[in-house]
Design a protein around this motif. Sequence first.
Motif, PDB file in Angstrom:
ATOM      1  N   ALA A  95       0.923  -1.170   0.051  1.00 45.80           N
ATOM      2  CA  ALA A  95       0.012   0.092   0.064  1.00 45.80           C
ATOM      3  C   ALA A  95       0.782   1.177  -0.006  1.00 45.80           C
ATOM      4  CB  ALA A  95      -1.105  -0.072   1.189  1.00 45.80           C
ATOM      5  N   ALA A  96       2.011   1.242   0.880  1.00 45.82           N
ATOM      6  CA  ALA A  96       2.966   2.257   0.976  1.00 45.82           C
ATOM      7  C   ALA A  96       3.652   2.789  -0.525  1.00 45.82           C
ATOM      8  CB  ALA A  96       4.052   2.118   2.137  1.00 45.82           C
ATOM      9  N   GLU A  97       3.667   1.935  -1.427  1.00 46.30           N
ATOM     10  CA  GLU A  97       4.092   2.101  -2.533  1.00 46.30           C
ATOM     11  C   GLU A  97       3.336   2.969  -3.577  1.00 46.30           C
ATOM     12  OE1 GLU A  97       5.455  -1.771  -3.754  1.00 46.30           O
ATOM     13  OE2 GLU A  97       7.534  -1.430  -3.840  1.00 46.30           O
ATOM     14  N   ALA A  98       2.055   3.107  -3.335  1.00 45.54           N
ATOM     15  CA  ALA A  98       1.234   3.622  -4.103  1.00 45.54           C
ATOM     16  C   ALA A  98       1.281   5.350  -3.710  1.00 45.54           C
ATOM     17  CB  ALA A  98      -0.395   3.389  -3.833  1.00 45.54           C
ATOM     18  N   SER A  99       1.084   6.028  -4.813  1.00 44.96           N
ATOM     19  CA  SER A  99       1.255   7.282  -4.672  1.00 44.96           C
ATOM     20  C   SER A  99       0.173   7.998  -3.846  1.00 44.96           C
ATOM     21  CB  SER A  99       1.207   8.221  -6.315  1.00 44.96           C
ATOM     22  OG  SER A  99      -0.004   8.029  -6.802  1.00 44.96           O
ATOM     23  N   ASP A 100      -0.791   7.557  -3.631  1.00 38.74           N
ATOM     24  CA  ASP A 100      -2.163   8.073  -2.856  1.00 38.74           C
ATOM     25  C   ASP A 100      -2.249   7.475  -1.703  1.00 38.74           C
ATOM     26  OD1 ASP A 100      -2.791   5.364  -3.752  1.00 38.74           O
ATOM     27  OD2 ASP A 100      -4.749   6.022  -4.255  1.00 38.74           O
ATOM     28  N   PHE A 101      -1.118   6.996  -1.037  1.00 36.36           N
ATOM     29  CA  PHE A 101      -1.026   6.460   0.422  1.00 36.36           C
ATOM     30  C   PHE A 101      -0.732   7.590   1.510  1.00 36.36           C
ATOM     31  CE2 PHE A 101       1.163   4.787   4.037  1.00 36.36           C
ATOM     32  CZ  PHE A 101       0.330   3.664   4.357  1.00 36.36           C
ATOM     33  N   TYR A 102      -1.704   7.757   2.093  1.00 36.47           N
ATOM     34  CA  TYR A 102      -1.697   8.772   3.259  1.00 36.47           C
ATOM     35  C   TYR A 102      -1.619   8.418   4.760  1.00 36.47           C
ATOM     36  CZ  TYR A 102      -3.370  11.310  -0.921  1.00 36.47           C
ATOM     37  OH  TYR A 102      -3.412  11.625  -2.226  1.00 36.47           O
ATOM     38  N   GLY A 103      -1.501   7.103   4.946  1.00 36.45           N
ATOM     39  CA  GLY A 103      -1.042   6.512   6.257  1.00 36.45           C
ATOM     40  C   GLY A 103      -2.426   5.896   6.766  1.00 36.45           C
ATOM     41  N   CYS A 104      -2.409   5.415   7.803  1.00 34.57           N
ATOM     42  CA  CYS A 104      -3.852   4.945   8.419  1.00 34.57           C
ATOM     43  C   CYS A 104      -4.966   5.911   8.453  1.00 34.57           C
ATOM     44  CB  CYS A 104      -3.544   4.221   9.717  1.00 34.57           C
ATOM     45  SG  CYS A 104      -4.901   3.550  10.549  1.00 34.57           S
ATOM     46  N   PRO A 105      -5.984   5.628   7.778  1.00 33.72           N
ATOM     47  CA  PRO A 105      -7.121   6.753   7.930  1.00 33.72           C
ATOM     48  C   PRO A 105      -7.799   6.583   9.177  1.00 33.72           C
ATOM     49  CG  PRO A 105      -7.793   4.586   6.826  1.00 33.72           C
ATOM     50  CD  PRO A 105      -6.291   4.513   6.866  1.00 33.72           C
ATOM     51  N   PHE A 106      -7.603   5.607  10.148  1.00 35.19           N
ATOM     52  CA  PHE A 106      -8.297   5.755  11.167  1.00 35.19           C
ATOM     53  C   PHE A 106      -7.712   6.254  12.364  1.00 35.19           C
ATOM     54  CE2 PHE A 106      -9.051   1.602   9.481  1.00 35.19           C
ATOM     55  CZ  PHE A 106     -10.381   1.618   9.089  1.00 35.19           C
ATOM     56  N   VAL A 107      -6.266   6.311  12.302  1.00 33.47           N
ATOM     57  CA  VAL A 107      -5.269   7.262  13.076  1.00 33.47           C
ATOM     58  C   VAL A 107      -5.447   8.707  12.675  1.00 33.47           C
ATOM     59  CG1 VAL A 107      -3.130   7.472  13.874  1.00 33.47           C
ATOM     60  CG2 VAL A 107      -3.606   5.292  13.676  1.00 33.47           C
ATOM     61  N   ASN A 108      -5.362   8.646  11.379  1.00 26.60           N
ATOM     62  CA  ASN A 108      -5.166  10.190  10.876  1.00 26.60           C
ATOM     63  C   ASN A 108      -6.540  10.915  11.153  1.00 26.60           C
ATOM     64  OD1 ASN A 108      -3.008   9.698   9.632  1.00 26.60           O
ATOM     65  ND2 ASN A 108      -3.890   9.431   7.555  1.00 26.60           N
ATOM     66  N   VAL A 109      -7.775  10.291  11.058  1.00 22.38           N
ATOM     67  CA  VAL A 109      -9.105  11.085  11.578  1.00 22.38           C
ATOM     68  C   VAL A 109      -9.336  11.364  12.906  1.00 22.38           C
ATOM     69  CG1 VAL A 109     -11.518  10.750  11.550  1.00 22.38           C
ATOM     70  CG2 VAL A 109     -10.256  10.172   9.533  1.00 22.38           C
ATOM     71  N   ALA A 110      -8.837  10.165  13.679  1.00 20.54           N
ATOM     72  CA  ALA A 110      -9.031  10.428  15.146  1.00 20.54           C
ATOM     73  C   ALA A 110      -7.956  11.389  15.565  1.00 20.54           C
ATOM     74  CB  ALA A 110      -8.575   9.166  15.943  1.00 20.54           C
ATOM     75  N   THR A 111      -6.699  11.409  14.934  1.00 19.69           N
ATOM     76  CA  THR A 111      -5.678  12.601  15.360  1.00 19.69           C
ATOM     77  C   THR A 111      -6.184  14.045  15.287  1.00 19.69           C
ATOM     78  OG1 THR A 111      -4.008  10.852  15.363  1.00 19.69           O
ATOM     79  CG2 THR A 111      -3.463  13.118  15.578  1.00 19.69           C
TER      80      THR A 111
END
Length: 207
Positions: free
Chosen positions: A103-119
């Motif tokens: 997943a991290a090799e994709a250009s549209d990878f932004y990290g874990c969406p759950f952690v990102n939203v909660a943070t």
Amino acid sequence: MTTATATASAPAARPKPRERVLAAAARLFIREGVNAVGVDRIAQEAQVSKRSIYQHFEGKDAIVAEMLRSYGPRVVAGYFAPEDDGTAPRERVLHVYDALHAAAEASDFYGCPFVNVATELRDREHPAAQVARHFKDELTAYFERQAERAGASTPHLLAVQLTLLFDGAAASAAMCGGTPLAARLAAEALWDAAVAPEAATARSTGR
């Protein structure tokens, strides 16, 4: 023209407004963040009116929570190995990190969406933060099941460590654009330190 041909050539039905709103919210929130995207932007992206949005959702908070609730299972499914494929617990755990690497090799990878939203929300009681925590708990539970099957003495502790490792690797990959191969090696080390001694003891005692 046969019925089968007519059915095959018929255009796919356009998603309903509620579905379009959730799909647009997933694209925008994951790519740009929750706070940077307002209801007007979601309406524009989904090609619906704001009135239509408020007919389906009480407000933006409800959209964020429902977006995670509907989007989450697809995210989780991409990381978990099938329960009945006969793979050993160790390989099932490492499968998660292999999937993260891909997943991290994709250009549209932004990290874990759950952690990102909660943070970003900074409110543990926010409905979306609670949904995010539910999916993170699913990952920990998955790790814990594998640790129990392998005979680890402290399966929950190992599962929490593996989840923390996953979250750190996802954040690093999103920031640096690299692939978290080091995370897989660290997961192997954590697993072997926690499980291998127990397996060796079991073999020596005939258990």
